[in-house]
Design a protein around this motif. Sequence first.
Motif, PDB file in Angstrom:
ATOM      1  N   ARG A 175       0.845  -1.204   0.000  1.00  8.81           N
ATOM      2  CA  ARG A 175       0.000   0.000   0.000  1.00  8.81           C
ATOM      3  C   ARG A 175       0.878   1.250   0.000  1.00  8.81           C
ATOM      4  NH1 ARG A 175      -5.335   1.645   1.589  1.00  8.81           N
ATOM      5  NH2 ARG A 175      -5.382   3.855   0.996  1.00  8.81           N
ATOM      6  N   SER A 176       1.914   1.223   0.811  1.00 12.64           N
ATOM      7  CA  SER A 176       2.821   2.369   0.895  1.00 12.64           C
ATOM      8  C   SER A 176       3.528   2.622  -0.428  1.00 12.64           C
ATOM      9  CB  SER A 176       3.856   2.131   2.005  1.00 12.64           C
ATOM     10  OG  SER A 176       4.821   3.148   2.041  1.00 12.64           O
ATOM     11  N   ASN A 177       3.866   1.545  -1.148  1.00 11.12           N
ATOM     12  CA  ASN A 177       4.584   1.675  -2.426  1.00 11.12           C
ATOM     13  C   ASN A 177       3.652   1.916  -3.605  1.00 11.12           C
ATOM     14  OD1 ASN A 177       6.882   1.216  -0.964  1.00 11.12           O
ATOM     15  ND2 ASN A 177       7.268  -0.842  -1.763  1.00 11.12           N
ATOM     16  N   GLY A 178       2.344   1.927  -3.348  1.00 11.32           N
ATOM     17  CA  GLY A 178       1.384   2.257  -4.385  1.00 11.32           C
ATOM     18  C   GLY A 178       0.942   1.106  -5.263  1.00 11.32           C
ATOM     19  N   PHE A 179       1.177  -0.134  -4.841  1.00 11.24           N
ATOM     20  CA  PHE A 179       0.808  -1.275  -5.676  1.00 11.24           C
ATOM     21  C   PHE A 179      -0.557  -1.851  -5.328  1.00 11.24           C
ATOM     22  CE2 PHE A 179       5.460  -1.145  -6.007  1.00 11.24           C
ATOM     23  CZ  PHE A 179       5.556  -1.017  -7.382  1.00 11.24           C
ATOM     24  N   ILE A 180      -1.125  -1.496  -4.195  1.00 13.01           N
ATOM     25  CA  ILE A 180      -2.518  -1.807  -3.893  1.00 13.01           C
ATOM     26  C   ILE A 180      -3.171  -0.545  -3.347  1.00 13.01           C
ATOM     27  CG2 ILE A 180      -2.008  -4.242  -3.412  1.00 13.01           C
ATOM     28  CD1 ILE A 180      -2.487  -3.665  -0.441  1.00 13.01           C
ATOM     29  N   SER A 181      -4.489  -0.450  -3.516  1.00 16.61           N
ATOM     30  CA  SER A 181      -5.226   0.701  -2.998  1.00 16.61           C
ATOM     31  C   SER A 181      -6.232   0.282  -1.939  1.00 16.61           C
ATOM     32  CB  SER A 181      -5.944   1.416  -4.156  1.00 16.61           C
ATOM     33  OG  SER A 181      -6.819   0.516  -4.817  1.00 16.61           O
TER      34      SER A 181
END
Length: 424
Positions: A175-181
């Motif tokens: 989530r932090s790296n932007g790969f899941i929302s």
Amino acid sequence: MRTPVHEYLAEIRDSCYYYSQGEVATYIPELAEVDPDQFGIALCTPAGTIYAEGDAENEFTIQSVSKPFVYAMALVERGLQIVDAHVDVEPSGDPYNAMSVDPESGKPSNPMINMGAIVTHCLVGPADATPQERSDLIIESLCKFAGRKLEVNEAVLESEFANRYRNVALASMMRSNGFISIEPDDAVWGYTRQSALNVTARDLSVMAMTLANGGVNPITHERVVPEWVCRQVLSVMTTCGMYDSAGDWLSSVGIPAKSGVGGGIIGSLPGQVGIGTFSPRLDSHGNSVRGVEACERVSRDMGLHIMAMPAPSIDAIGQQSRTESGAVLVSIQGALTFPTAELALRRFEEIPEDESEVVVDLTAVPQINHVGDRMLREGLRRLGEDGHQVTLVDPHERIPRPMDHDRRRIPVIDDFATFEDAET
């Protein structure tokens, strides 16, 4: 006659049963209570025939064996380019629960480790789907791979989710790296629920064969995913499916595979066979000890290593027919390997136990490997045991000195016309 494949699998079961090292997955309390001595093995052929021995009908949770199938669903819904942008396909060399990411992008190494599998889980379904809706879509698709309705083991789900904190940390990183929302807890709940689905070794063999069959379930004949998706999934399974023992597996077994801490392993060899094994005792990599040994035996004995000669088509075995003199005729075409030999044995199995003559024609067989040789010889022997007079048409001498059940040579002729002339 009864095909000898059952007996071969029983021999595998008996010989591997005594591998008693390894431990069950104690970090999931519910799995720690399973009977560690269970062991089942099943093979599914492209024609949908299933051979199963041992505890192949016992249910257990699919766990990480679900990962390649959910990866396939994500590929269908989002396409290769988008999925590749979210999860890599590089072998990690790390355990299944490691925080393994690309040092620059932060992208998870592959969809077969927990980090990558949580991402692919989140790529299934509409962006606004609830955790329950996304989970239900995934389970519906897993049922299509198995060809039957599968149920969630609620006790395992509760037990595993109560110990979710490492996976939540992995999901939080994604989530932090932007790969899941999706909220990490929701993502992990859905991922845990797909892992808690009850299956059998028999189910796993069908699921594996669906991948090996270009996405068509061999039992229901339903197309579950496109062929290109299977190619992509099997490629990633080959290099990443067995975690940090993937290299050893590829060299010794050579079959695209995936394991799970519930004790299951699938092996999926394109166009040839789907393998499912179940035994809860795990090695240090999290792979079933007996399952690994059984797959090694099957690969070695049946010549199924992926680097061996490419598999032939299995559609070239003629249905049994009758000659002008009334003899049963089985004509075989194409290279004779495990799948074609197994189909020939089933043709033999359909012949009634009477005193009719049987003619087996190998005229159109260009090549026979050692497995095809062994299986055909045993089939010929058993036909004789059932009371049939057997004649082999073998102009290329593919089967030297075939013997019947009394250790007498089976008559061999150069062409079918010779047999017809002799009968008339």
